[in-house]
Scaffold this motif. Structure first.
Motif, mmCIF file in Angstrom:
data_model
loop_
_atom_site.group_PDB
_atom_site.id
_atom_site.type_symbol
_atom_site.label_atom_id
_atom_site.label_comp_id
_atom_site.label_asym_id
_atom_site.label_seq_id
_atom_site.Cartn_x
_atom_site.Cartn_y
_atom_site.Cartn_z
ATOM 1 N N GLN A 240 78.961 -24.609 -6.304
ATOM 2 C CA GLN A 240 79.072 -25.253 -4.986
ATOM 3 C C GLN A 240 80.106 -26.365 -5.073
ATOM 4 O O GLN A 240 79.864 -27.407 -5.681
ATOM 5 C CB GLN A 240 77.707 -25.841 -4.586
ATOM 6 N N LYS A 241 81.277 -26.120 -4.476
ATOM 7 C CA LYS A 241 82.356 -27.111 -4.571
ATOM 8 C C LYS A 241 82.250 -28.111 -3.410
ATOM 9 O O LYS A 241 82.140 -27.701 -2.256
ATOM 10 C CB LYS A 241 83.717 -26.417 -4.500
ATOM 11 N N VAL A 242 82.313 -29.372 -3.754
ATOM 12 C CA VAL A 242 82.268 -30.419 -2.720
ATOM 13 C C VAL A 242 83.442 -31.372 -2.962
ATOM 14 O O VAL A 242 83.535 -31.996 -4.017
ATOM 15 C CB VAL A 242 80.928 -31.200 -2.768
ATOM 16 N N ALA A 243 84.322 -31.452 -1.979
ATOM 17 C CA ALA A 243 85.529 -32.287 -2.137
ATOM 18 C C ALA A 243 85.275 -33.722 -1.686
ATOM 19 O O ALA A 243 84.517 -33.962 -0.753
ATOM 20 C CB ALA A 243 86.661 -31.693 -1.303
ATOM 21 N N VAL A 244 85.927 -34.650 -2.371
ATOM 22 C CA VAL A 244 85.868 -36.060 -1.967
ATOM 23 C C VAL A 244 87.305 -36.529 -1.732
ATOM 24 O O VAL A 244 88.143 -36.448 -2.626
ATOM 25 C CB VAL A 244 85.212 -36.934 -3.070
ATOM 26 N N ALA A 245 87.565 -36.993 -0.510
ATOM 27 C CA ALA A 245 88.923 -37.450 -0.193
ATOM 28 C C ALA A 245 89.237 -38.740 -0.956
ATOM 29 O O ALA A 245 88.355 -39.563 -1.179
ATOM 30 C CB ALA A 245 89.036 -37.697 1.312
ATOM 31 N N HIS A 246 90.503 -38.898 -1.348
ATOM 32 C CA HIS A 246 90.965 -40.107 -2.032
ATOM 33 C C HIS A 246 90.758 -41.330 -1.133
ATOM 34 O O HIS A 246 90.980 -41.230 0.059
ATOM 35 C CB HIS A 246 92.448 -39.946 -2.384
ATOM 36 N N PRO A 247 90.337 -42.484 -1.591
ATOM 37 C CA PRO A 247 90.042 -42.824 -2.992
ATOM 38 C C PRO A 247 88.606 -42.500 -3.410
ATOM 39 O O PRO A 247 88.287 -42.610 -4.580
ATOM 40 C CB PRO A 247 90.284 -44.340 -3.022
ATOM 41 N N GLY A 248 87.771 -42.149 -2.440
ATOM 42 C CA GLY A 248 86.400 -41.751 -2.782
ATOM 43 C C GLY A 248 85.408 -42.892 -2.732
ATOM 44 O O GLY A 248 84.354 -42.820 -3.362
ATOM 45 N N ASN A 249 85.735 -43.947 -1.977
ATOM 46 C CA ASN A 249 84.797 -45.082 -1.911
ATOM 47 C C ASN A 249 83.742 -44.914 -0.822
ATOM 48 O O ASN A 249 83.032 -45.838 -0.488
ATOM 49 C CB ASN A 249 85.544 -46.411 -1.741
ATOM 50 N N GLU A 250 83.637 -43.700 -0.287
ATOM 51 C CA GLU A 250 82.642 -43.400 0.741
ATOM 52 C C GLU A 250 82.216 -41.934 0.536
ATOM 53 O O GLU A 250 83.016 -41.036 0.705
ATOM 54 C CB GLU A 250 83.307 -43.616 2.115
ATOM 55 N N GLN A 251 80.966 -41.711 0.131
ATOM 56 C CA GLN A 251 80.544 -40.337 -0.202
ATOM 57 C C GLN A 251 79.195 -39.963 0.409
ATOM 58 O O GLN A 251 78.500 -39.096 -0.113
ATOM 59 C CB GLN A 251 80.477 -40.168 -1.726
ATOM 60 N N GLN A 252 78.826 -40.630 1.463
ATOM 61 C CA GLN A 252 77.528 -40.361 2.087
ATOM 62 C C GLN A 252 77.404 -38.884 2.491
ATOM 63 O O GLN A 252 76.405 -38.225 2.190
ATOM 64 C CB GLN A 252 77.394 -41.267 3.323
ATOM 65 N N GLY B 288 88.016 -26.238 3.556
ATOM 66 C CA GLY B 288 88.156 -26.635 2.152
ATOM 67 C C GLY B 288 87.602 -28.007 1.823
ATOM 68 O O GLY B 288 87.697 -28.471 0.696
ATOM 69 N N GLY B 289 87.017 -28.693 2.794
ATOM 70 C CA GLY B 289 86.383 -30.000 2.530
ATOM 71 C C GLY B 289 87.369 -31.130 2.356
ATOM 72 O O GLY B 289 88.590 -30.941 2.446
ATOM 73 N N GLY B 290 86.825 -32.329 2.106
ATOM 74 C CA GLY B 290 87.666 -33.510 1.879
ATOM 75 C C GLY B 290 88.422 -33.946 3.105
ATOM 76 O O GLY B 290 89.509 -34.513 3.002
ATOM 77 N N ILE B 291 87.854 -33.694 4.324
ATOM 78 C CA ILE B 291 88.608 -34.013 5.545
ATOM 79 C C ILE B 291 88.325 -35.436 6.026
ATOM 80 O O ILE B 291 88.952 -35.896 6.968
ATOM 81 C CB ILE B 291 88.328 -32.997 6.687
ATOM 82 N N GLU B 292 87.393 -36.102 5.369
ATOM 83 C CA GLU B 292 87.013 -37.465 5.752
ATOM 84 C C GLU B 292 88.210 -38.418 5.755
ATOM 85 O O GLU B 292 88.233 -39.387 6.505
ATOM 86 C CB GLU B 292 86.009 -37.984 4.727
ATOM 87 N N GLY B 293 89.156 -38.136 4.867
ATOM 88 C CA GLY B 293 90.314 -39.016 4.729
ATOM 89 C C GLY B 293 91.221 -38.972 5.946
ATOM 90 O O GLY B 293 91.736 -39.996 6.391
ATOM 91 N N TRP B 294 91.414 -37.787 6.526
ATOM 92 C CA TRP B 294 92.380 -37.682 7.625
ATOM 93 C C TRP B 294 91.758 -37.481 8.995
ATOM 94 O O TRP B 294 92.395 -37.718 10.019
ATOM 95 C CB TRP B 294 93.419 -36.581 7.361
ATOM 96 N N PHE B 295 90.505 -37.066 9.041
ATOM 97 C CA PHE B 295 89.894 -36.791 10.339
ATOM 98 C C PHE B 295 89.902 -38.019 11.271
ATOM 99 O O PHE B 295 90.265 -37.892 12.446
ATOM 100 C CB PHE B 295 88.468 -36.248 10.164
ATOM 101 N N PRO B 296 89.539 -39.230 10.781
ATOM 102 C CA PRO B 296 89.558 -40.395 11.676
ATOM 103 C C PRO B 296 90.942 -40.668 12.250
ATOM 104 O O PRO B 296 91.068 -41.111 13.391
ATOM 105 C CB PRO B 296 89.131 -41.555 10.765
ATOM 106 N N TYR B 297 91.981 -40.375 11.463
ATOM 107 C CA TYR B 297 93.342 -40.608 11.946
ATOM 108 C C TYR B 297 93.701 -39.617 13.058
ATOM 109 O O TYR B 297 94.405 -39.948 14.007
ATOM 110 C CB TYR B 297 94.343 -40.517 10.793
ATOM 111 N N MET B 298 93.200 -38.388 12.891
ATOM 112 C CA MET B 298 93.465 -37.380 13.916
ATOM 113 C C MET B 298 92.784 -37.790 15.228
ATOM 114 O O MET B 298 93.364 -37.697 16.299
ATOM 115 C CB MET B 298 92.945 -36.030 13.438
ATOM 116 N N LEU B 299 91.569 -38.279 15.067
ATOM 117 C CA LEU B 299 90.804 -38.737 16.229
ATOM 118 C C LEU B 299 91.525 -39.915 16.897
ATOM 119 O O LEU B 299 91.650 -39.972 18.124
ATOM 120 C CB LEU B 299 89.409 -39.171 15.763
ATOM 121 N N ALA B 300 92.026 -40.828 16.053
ATOM 122 C CA ALA B 300 92.726 -42.006 16.574
ATOM 123 C C ALA B 300 94.011 -41.589 17.298
ATOM 124 O O ALA B 300 94.363 -42.142 18.340
ATOM 125 C CB ALA B 300 93.043 -42.964 15.436
#
Lengths: 440, 308
Positions: free
Chosen positions: A204-216, B276-288
């Protein structure tokens, strides 16, 4: 008067000769370091250990067969553009130029991959970089020693297999892969997919966006998916945040297995109590009780010449990793001198030979005071990795304790993937691989 | 459905933490019309100074390590450092740039961010440090037992703290003489000066208050993932919050934070797996970005009208 003038000229000539001779007795090592910026904390320990080891060799042995080690740092801030600038700035320093480039950054590694071949400077990437460069027939100038990322991933799965009661018990299990969403984090995917297929576990792959200071969000997903183990493939602030969020969501820390860039004091201390029980892989271990560290304390710190501002960190995971860099560099110089002349400065090409014939067996590691500190490794024309083993350490709330012996990767699987990937690279770039059977 | 609410509540609580950082930007923007690029660096500087003093004080004073007294002394010293930093910023960076175009002031804050980051590391070193505020970051038991939902006691504390700060600042801007002067300065430096508002004095106050907000944000974020350089990245989380809430609105910062926090977490969980996940980084910017197209001044920002 005339006599005085002649004496002065003679002294000047003698001085020039002596200084020329002295210059020839140096081996210059350029250090593209990072001590400020986002990863400055990691860099300070790593480069501290490395420099301290070289200072110890100079102080205790007078250098390598009389050749003094000299070095110069160039701050990269872990930035690719600055890394390339440092490469150019350092490459012509010292009597034989920079004889080895070790950027400690996968990004910088990729940026200078083709330059090192043109400039004939070996690039050593210990614990990072391009995994398929372990195929020395395609990448003669790159050495991803001691254990590559793919070997590490395989060794972690082997460790989980041991914990589960055997590799056959992995069938039907769920393993989470919490990874840094970057090229570094995704480096794990190919091998983990193969391992999942081979052993029948669900990945189960779970990605964390850089820098990763928020992972809730990620840990709530993990809570819902309920994996038996989670592999933490993190970097920097992502690691401490992962451990704290795991604690918050009730995931047991002793079921989280970190990679070596997740398993240092710099990762565990900021997580506080949440890090207790966390296990991490490493191609070196923590601890100041190894003879090599004691030698550094006796010959360097006792003389107030140590590089570490925070002396408490001598013997930490990253400090000791720096010492591993020092050992490998110095032993490659020694190996090269055996062939090209003791007491001489080695060129980049000669150093490449030294790295390619490096043999740090158990006996040699014991002589260096590093038995159990790092795995034995033997480099060859074909195999630029060498060991492919890791030990596992567990954080008890204040320090790392070694909990396993060296655990090997699934070598046939990993090596097969390395050769396949290297062959594809060679085809793409039009490289004719070396015939290693003809290499001496 | 329980999982949806769990993600939503977690997102809203995270959003409050983003709002805490965004507040610092709003304060300075309201007073000087400048987007302070150095706010993230100030958060880092404040937290690092706090833990630095916290480590030194027991040796200096003989007080017990980790005691309440050490905490408050360190807090006061860190706050004093932030006020000194604010005053110096006004004297050295901003005063020579009065009446200069806003882009000049913005560029000056970019330079300031590098300077503040460098000074912080030169004084206190680059080591990662732990910060314990004495509030457990663990699920509240009765919510977990009754609804099987994870709501962290630490996040609730941080949200309450941010709420108090927002209320206090909103009242300060609305009902105090200094608050009104701040708004006047933000509208027009020269006009404010012409009616006798002491610009330098006002700027020093607002940078000091922004320093206080940075210290609170730094302590909360530092307690979550350690005091380290990555605290400077918290500014990245605040930017979409500002675009959404408006650069000049204190309540806007909190509403923007809540929207961004909740939407990024829901997007990560429900859309992330498909891309593919990891969208937390850019999603808020898209919304903005979407918001910029529809309402450029943000939800609560002042509408800019020019006479032509």
């Amino acid at each position: 008067m005339k006599l005085k003038k002649s004496a002065l000229i003679g002294a000047a000539i003698a001085g020039l000769l002596v200084s020329g001779y002295a210059a020839a007795q140096e081996q210059f090592i350029g250090l593209p370091s990072y001590r400020v910026g986002p990863y400055g904390s990691n860099g300070a320990s790593l480069y501290g250990g490395w420099i301290d080891y070289m200072a110890m060799v100079n102080a205790r042995d007078g250098g390598v067969n009389g050749v003094k080690l000299t070095w110069e740092e160039c701050e990269t801030e872990y930035n690719n553009a600055r890394g390339v600038e440092c490469y150019e700035r350092l490459k012509n320093k010292g009597p034989t130029g920079n004889s080895v480039f070790q950027p400690l950054s996968t990004g910088i590694t990729y940026s200078v991959l083709e330059k090192v071949e043109q400039d004939k400077i070996p690039m050593v990437t210990i614990g990072y970089g391009r995994t398929d460069a372990a195929d020395g027939s395609v990448f003669p100038w790159v050495f991803p020693m001691v254990t590559t990322y793919w070997s590490q991933a395989s060794a972690i799965v082997n460790y989980i297999g041991t914990k589960a009661g055997g590799m056959d018990k992995l069938k039907g299990k769920k393993i989470g892969l919490l990874y840094h969403d970057s090229a570094y984090g995704k480096e794990s995917h190919a091998i983990m997919d193969k391992l999942a297929e081979k052993h029948g576990f669900e990945l189960q792959k779970v990605a964390v966006a850089h820098p990763g200071n928020e992972q809730q969000a990620q840990w709530l997903q993990i809570r819902q998916q309920k994996p038996d183990y989670v592999i933490l493939w993190g970097w920097g602030v992502m690691n401490a945040t992962a451990l704290r969020t795991a604690a918050k969501t009730g995931y047991s820390r002793d079921k989280i297995i970190g990679v070596w860039w997740s398993g240092s004091e710099e990762d565990a201390i900021p997580a506080g109590d949440a890090a207790k029980g966390f296990v991490a892989a490493g191609f070196n271990v923590a601890g100041a009780n190894y003879p090599v560290i004691k030698d550094i304390q006796t010959n360097v710190y006792a003389k107030n010449a140590g590089n570490m501002e925070d002396k408490e960190r001598v013997g930490s995971v990253l400090y000791n990793r720096g010492v591993v860099h020092g050992i490998i560099t110095v032993e490659a110089i020694r190996t090269a001198q055996e062939k090209f002349g003791k007491g001489k400065s080695m060129t980049g090409e000669q150093m490449r030979w030294g790295f390619e014939h490096l043999n740090l067996d158990t006996k040699r590691l014991a002589a260096l005071g590093a038995a159990g500190f790092m795995p034995d490794l033997k480099i060859s024309c074909k195999d630029h990795e060498g060991a492919g083993k890791v030990k596992f350490q567990q954080w008890d709330g204040s320090k790392w304790n070694v909990v396993t012996d060296w655990i090997e990767a699934d070598k046939p699987l990993v090596r097969g993937m390395i050769e396949e990937s290297a062959a594809a690279y060679a085809k793409e770039k039009g490289i004719t691989p070396r015939d290693c059977s003809k290499e001496m | 459905m329980g999982f949806f609410f769990e993600v939503l509540i977690g997102g809203l609580l995270s959003g409050v933490l983003y709002a805490l950082v965004a507040l610092g930007f709003v304060l300075i923007y309201k007073a000087s019309g400048v987007f302070n690029f150095a706010q993230g660096a100030m958060v880092f500087f404040a937290a690092l100074t706090f833990v630095g003093f916290q480590a030194l004080l027991p040796g200096w004073t003989g007080l017990e390590e980790g005691s309440v007294m050490v905490f408050w002394l360190a807090f006061i010293l860190a706050l004093a450092s932030m006020i000194v930093l604010g005053i110096l910023t006004e004297k050295v960076v901003l005063r020579p740039l009065v009446n200069q175009p806003q882009i000049t002031l913005f560029m000056a804050t970019i330079g300031l961010s590098f300077l503040v980051e460098g000074i912080a590391q030169a004084i206190w070193g680059a080591n990662v440090r732990a910060l314990d505020l004495g509030i457990a970051d663990e699920p509240i038991g009765w919510i977990l037992d009754s609804a099987d939902m994870i709501v962290s006691s630490f996040d609730v504390f941080a949200a309450a703290l941010a709420g108090i700060l927002v209320a206090a600042l909103a009242l300060f801007f609305q009902y105090t003489k200094v608050g009104r002067a701040l708004r006047a300065v933000a509208d027009d430096h020269q006009a404010a000066l012409s009616i006798g508002i002491p610009l330098q004095h006002i700027w020093a106050i607002v940078w000091g208050v922004a320093g206080f907000v940075a210290l609170v944000a730094g302590l909360i974020w530092g307690a979550r993932s350690g005091v380290q350089f990555a605290l400077t990245f918290t500014a990245l989380k605040a930017l979409p919050v500002l675009i959404l809430g408006g650069f000049t609105s204190v309540p806007g910062a909190i509403v923007g934070g809540l929207i961004i926090g909740a939407s990024e977490k829901l997007a990560e969980v429900y859309i992330g797996p498909f891309v593919g996940g990891g969208i937390e980084g850019w999603f808020p910017y898209m919304l903005a970005l979407f918001f910029l197209l529809v309402r450029p001044e943000g939800l609560f920002g002042e509408k800019h009208i020019d006479r032509v």
